[in-house]
Design a protein around this motif. Structure first.
Motif, PDB file in Angstrom:
ATOM      1  N   THR A   1       0.817  -1.217   0.000  1.00  0.00           N
ATOM      2  CA  THR A   1       0.000   0.000   0.000  1.00  0.00           C
ATOM      3  C   THR A   1       0.858   1.278   0.000  1.00  0.00           C
ATOM      4  O   THR A   1       0.560   2.201  -0.771  1.00  0.00           O
ATOM      5  CB  THR A   1      -0.952   0.015   1.210  1.00  0.00           C
ATOM      6  OG1 THR A   1      -1.606  -1.249   1.294  1.00  0.00           O
ATOM      7  CG2 THR A   1      -1.981   1.122   1.091  1.00  0.00           C
TER       8      THR A   1
ATOM      9  N   ASP B   1       1.455  -3.809  19.293  1.00  0.00           N
ATOM     10  CA  ASP B   1       0.858  -4.361  20.512  1.00  0.00           C
ATOM     11  C   ASP B   1       1.348  -5.772  20.822  1.00  0.00           C
ATOM     12  O   ASP B   1       0.940  -6.363  21.821  1.00  0.00           O
ATOM     13  CB  ASP B   1      -0.677  -4.449  20.363  1.00  0.00           C
ATOM     14  CG  ASP B   1      -1.334  -3.100  20.548  1.00  0.00           C
ATOM     15  OD1 ASP B   1      -0.666  -2.188  21.055  1.00  0.00           O
ATOM     16  OD2 ASP B   1      -2.514  -2.978  20.182  1.00  0.00           O
TER      17      ASP B   1
ATOM     18  N   ILE C   1      -7.583  -7.344   7.943  1.00  0.00           N
ATOM     19  CA  ILE C   1      -7.036  -6.413   8.934  1.00  0.00           C
ATOM     20  C   ILE C   1      -8.151  -5.661   9.663  1.00  0.00           C
ATOM     21  O   ILE C   1      -9.050  -5.101   9.038  1.00  0.00           O
ATOM     22  CB  ILE C   1      -6.030  -5.429   8.269  1.00  0.00           C
ATOM     23  CG1 ILE C   1      -5.347  -4.552   9.331  1.00  0.00           C
ATOM     24  CG2 ILE C   1      -6.646  -4.605   7.168  1.00  0.00           C
ATOM     25  CD1 ILE C   1      -4.167  -3.749   8.793  1.00  0.00           C
ATOM     26  N   ASN C   2      -8.079  -5.732  10.987  1.00  0.00           N
ATOM     27  CA  ASN C   2      -9.006  -5.034  11.886  1.00  0.00           C
ATOM     28  C   ASN C   2     -10.478  -5.452  11.777  1.00  0.00           C
ATOM     29  O   ASN C   2     -11.366  -4.737  12.245  1.00  0.00           O
ATOM     30  CB  ASN C   2      -8.881  -3.513  11.760  1.00  0.00           C
ATOM     31  CG  ASN C   2      -8.933  -2.840  13.125  1.00  0.00           C
ATOM     32  OD1 ASN C   2      -8.461  -3.388  14.109  1.00  0.00           O
ATOM     33  ND2 ASN C   2      -9.539  -1.676  13.192  1.00  0.00           N
TER      34      ASN C   2
ATOM     35  N   HIS D   1      -4.210 -10.701   8.926  1.00  0.00           N
ATOM     36  CA  HIS D   1      -3.145  -9.703   8.800  1.00  0.00           C
ATOM     37  C   HIS D   1      -3.053  -8.850  10.058  1.00  0.00           C
ATOM     38  O   HIS D   1      -3.968  -8.109  10.380  1.00  0.00           O
ATOM     39  CB  HIS D   1      -3.476  -8.819   7.585  1.00  0.00           C
ATOM     40  CG  HIS D   1      -2.483  -7.737   7.326  1.00  0.00           C
ATOM     41  ND1 HIS D   1      -2.730  -6.696   6.473  1.00  0.00           N
ATOM     42  CD2 HIS D   1      -1.228  -7.533   7.807  1.00  0.00           C
ATOM     43  CE1 HIS D   1      -1.677  -5.890   6.450  1.00  0.00           C
ATOM     44  NE2 HIS D   1      -0.755  -6.376   7.244  1.00  0.00           N
TER      45      HIS D   1
ATOM     46  N   LEU E   1     -10.543  -4.735   1.314  1.00  0.00           N
ATOM     47  CA  LEU E   1     -10.625  -4.835   2.772  1.00  0.00           C
ATOM     48  C   LEU E   1     -11.839  -5.647   3.228  1.00  0.00           C
ATOM     49  O   LEU E   1     -12.952  -5.443   2.724  1.00  0.00           O
ATOM     50  CB  LEU E   1     -10.672  -3.440   3.405  1.00  0.00           C
ATOM     51  CG  LEU E   1      -9.346  -2.666   3.363  1.00  0.00           C
ATOM     52  CD1 LEU E   1      -9.557  -1.223   3.834  1.00  0.00           C
ATOM     53  CD2 LEU E   1      -8.274  -3.341   4.212  1.00  0.00           C
TER      54      LEU E   1
ATOM     55  N   VAL F   1     -13.283  -5.186   5.972  1.00  0.00           N
ATOM     56  CA  VAL F   1     -14.189  -4.242   6.656  1.00  0.00           C
ATOM     57  C   VAL F   1     -15.017  -3.418   5.677  1.00  0.00           C
ATOM     58  O   VAL F   1     -15.811  -2.578   6.097  1.00  0.00           O
ATOM     59  CB  VAL F   1     -13.422  -3.277   7.601  1.00  0.00           C
ATOM     60  CG1 VAL F   1     -12.834  -4.027   8.791  1.00  0.00           C
ATOM     61  CG2 VAL F   1     -12.334  -2.514   6.844  1.00  0.00           C
ATOM     62  N   SER F   2     -14.837  -3.653   4.366  1.00  0.00           N
ATOM     63  CA  SER F   2     -15.611  -2.865   3.398  1.00  0.00           C
ATOM     64  C   SER F   2     -17.026  -3.429   3.249  1.00  0.00           C
ATOM     65  O   SER F   2     -17.354  -4.499   3.770  1.00  0.00           O
ATOM     66  CB  SER F   2     -14.894  -2.835   2.045  1.00  0.00           C
ATOM     67  OG  SER F   2     -14.956  -4.097   1.416  1.00  0.00           O
ATOM     68  N   ASP F   3     -17.848  -2.689   2.524  1.00  0.00           N
ATOM     69  CA  ASP F   3     -19.229  -3.087   2.240  1.00  0.00           C
ATOM     70  C   ASP F   3     -19.243  -4.385   1.406  1.00  0.00           C
ATOM     71  O   ASP F   3     -18.379  -4.578   0.549  1.00  0.00           O
ATOM     72  CB  ASP F   3     -19.870  -1.945   1.437  1.00  0.00           C
ATOM     73  CG  ASP F   3     -21.378  -2.035   1.399  1.00  0.00           C
ATOM     74  OD1 ASP F   3     -22.018  -1.342   2.208  1.00  0.00           O
ATOM     75  OD2 ASP F   3     -21.908  -2.774   0.548  1.00  0.00           O
TER      76      ASP F   3
ATOM     77  N   GLY G   1      -1.519  -5.696  11.181  1.00  0.00           N
ATOM     78  CA  GLY G   1      -0.901  -4.514  10.576  1.00  0.00           C
ATOM     79  C   GLY G   1       0.293  -4.025  11.380  1.00  0.00           C
ATOM     80  O   GLY G   1       0.543  -4.479  12.498  1.00  0.00           O
ATOM     81  N   TYR G   2       1.025  -3.089  10.787  1.00  0.00           N
ATOM     82  CA  TYR G   2       2.153  -2.449  11.487  1.00  0.00           C
ATOM     83  C   TYR G   2       1.712  -1.899  12.833  1.00  0.00           C
ATOM     84  O   TYR G   2       2.343  -2.118  13.855  1.00  0.00           O
ATOM     85  CB  TYR G   2       2.664  -1.231  10.689  1.00  0.00           C
ATOM     86  CG  TYR G   2       3.516  -1.553   9.522  1.00  0.00           C
ATOM     87  CD1 TYR G   2       4.817  -2.023   9.687  1.00  0.00           C
ATOM     88  CD2 TYR G   2       3.041  -1.359   8.241  1.00  0.00           C
ATOM     89  CE1 TYR G   2       5.600  -2.304   8.588  1.00  0.00           C
ATOM     90  CE2 TYR G   2       3.819  -1.643   7.144  1.00  0.00           C
ATOM     91  CZ  TYR G   2       5.102  -2.116   7.313  1.00  0.00           C
ATOM     92  OH  TYR G   2       5.866  -2.391   6.226  1.00  0.00           O
ATOM     93  N   ASP G   3       0.638  -1.116  12.798  1.00  0.00           N
ATOM     94  CA  ASP G   3       0.211  -0.421  14.012  1.00  0.00           C
ATOM     95  C   ASP G   3      -0.276  -1.415  15.059  1.00  0.00           C
ATOM     96  O   ASP G   3      -0.186  -1.173  16.257  1.00  0.00           O
ATOM     97  CB  ASP G   3      -0.889   0.595  13.676  1.00  0.00           C
ATOM     98  CG  ASP G   3      -0.368   1.704  12.767  1.00  0.00           C
ATOM     99  OD1 ASP G   3       0.827   2.045  12.861  1.00  0.00           O
ATOM    100  OD2 ASP G   3      -1.156   2.222  11.962  1.00  0.00           O
TER     101      ASP G   3
ATOM    102  N   MET H   1     -11.571  -0.025  -0.353  1.00  0.00           N
ATOM    103  CA  MET H   1     -12.628   0.209   0.631  1.00  0.00           C
ATOM    104  C   MET H   1     -13.920   0.645  -0.058  1.00  0.00           C
ATOM    105  O   MET H   1     -14.985   0.648   0.556  1.00  0.00           O
ATOM    106  CB  MET H   1     -12.152   1.293   1.603  1.00  0.00           C
ATOM    107  CG  MET H   1     -13.071   1.559   2.778  1.00  0.00           C
ATOM    108  SD  MET H   1     -13.197   0.110   3.874  1.00  0.00           S
ATOM    109  CE  MET H   1     -14.624   0.614   4.879  1.00  0.00           C
TER     110      MET H   1
END
Lengths: 211, 211
Positions: B33, B142, B111-112, B134, B84, B86-88, B136-138, B63
């Motif tokens: 990305t 954790d 992711i998420n 996945h 994604l 989390v998309s529609d 993610g980096y962020d 997305m």
């Protein structure tokens, strides 16, 4: 209330022509996600250089690596950068932290967030600058709109400005203005209008008069 | 089991050097990305032209506007395009429909996604080619990993291949192989290794031997 022109289905030369036609009537130019994907951040850089008096929003729809992406978009000259509301809290917080360093602003795009009110309340505490309700292209095909979502975030957001995007046209603008967002984002309602300068000017007039 | 090299923090010339070093040991090159955002789809085009025998994945993390984005990435030469989780639903379905027309493949990046198992079950019915867990980096910051998520999607996915991404290194690869995904995605585990060719070759060996 400000007006943002969203550019989604253009290349960089076409974007420049379009912005030229309406620059007197808009506050922010959005380099839409499809333009970023097609052209890269060069699109942001070229538009900011061509129109330094306008704010430029880079619609990255960041989903990960918030700090890094905001740094790169800032280098390219973006004034405002979007992060997805469905992303991890750490992604949004990392984006905000980097934006503060770079003196830029973060907009959270609430596209496809299920619990709009709860998530907006949470995101508002992260120090983001704008929270935007957004009916995506694929979502608009279902005939849905974002007025209820705007009302929901206005009930809970105490710090961020509110924005609304998705399918807004001249004939639906009065209803949008009544809902009183801080920022109205219009794409095809201007770019697809037969007289783009007229459409943008009329929208600015309605926004300034609050009707 | 296949091996995908994810390129995230490089420009196009650096990407070519990196791929050259490991091309004998990988199946898929991912244009990450950040590279897409920085360089646009030109990065996909140039890598596909330079390495036509490798599959190229464009990590667009779509997305919205699923069909349009898949069309553009296909034009650039992408073999696999990410959407994604989390998309529609319509975004994923639009992406799959366009990918079928263009003879390309769709990977859904989970992711998420909060309810990994339920969402994977649903997405699997849309005809996607890969479902990828996945961190993610962020999120990796954790200290979380994706093994439980891989196990969860493997329980419910009947049609798609499974993939795993996020922080995989040579020393954690055996554990990943035991979890038996169809595709292993490695970024810094190769690009950040002091001997990249060695790391990629060793990973391929472990994957082929199933250890």
């Amino acid at each position: 209330m400000e007006l943002q022109l969203a550019l989604d289905l253009v290349d960089i030369p076409q974007a420049k022509v379009l912005v030229k036609e309406v620059e007197a009537y808009i506050d922010i130019v959005e380099i839409g996600t499809p333009v970023v994907i097609n052209e890269g951040l060069r699109a942001v850089k070229e538009i900011k250089e061509a129109f330094p008096h306008l704010k430029v929003l880079a619609d990255l729809k960041i989903m990960d690596a918030g700090g890094y992406e905001v740094m790169k978009a800032s280098e390219a000259g973006a004034d405002i950068i979007t992060v997805l509301g469905v992303s991890d809290n750490k992604t949004i917080q990392g984006a905000v932290e980097e934006a503060r360093k770079q003196n830029r602003k973060i907009m959270v795009d609430m596209i496809n967030v299920k619990d709009i009110e709860g998530r907006a309340r949470e995101i508002d505490t992260f120090g983001v600058d704008y929270i935007c309700v957004h009916s995506g292209y694929d979502h608009q095909a279902d005939g849905k709109n974002s007025f209820e979502e705007l009302a929901a975030i206005k009930r809970v957001v105490k710090h961020a400005k509110t924005a609304i995007a998705g399918g807004i046209k001249l004939d639906t603008l009065p209803e949008v203005i009544q809902a009183n967002p801080d920022l109205v984002i219009v794409g095809g309602g201007i770019t697809g209008h037969e007289n783009r300068t007229f459409a943008a000017a009329a929208m600015q007039t309605l926004i300034k008069q609050g009707v």
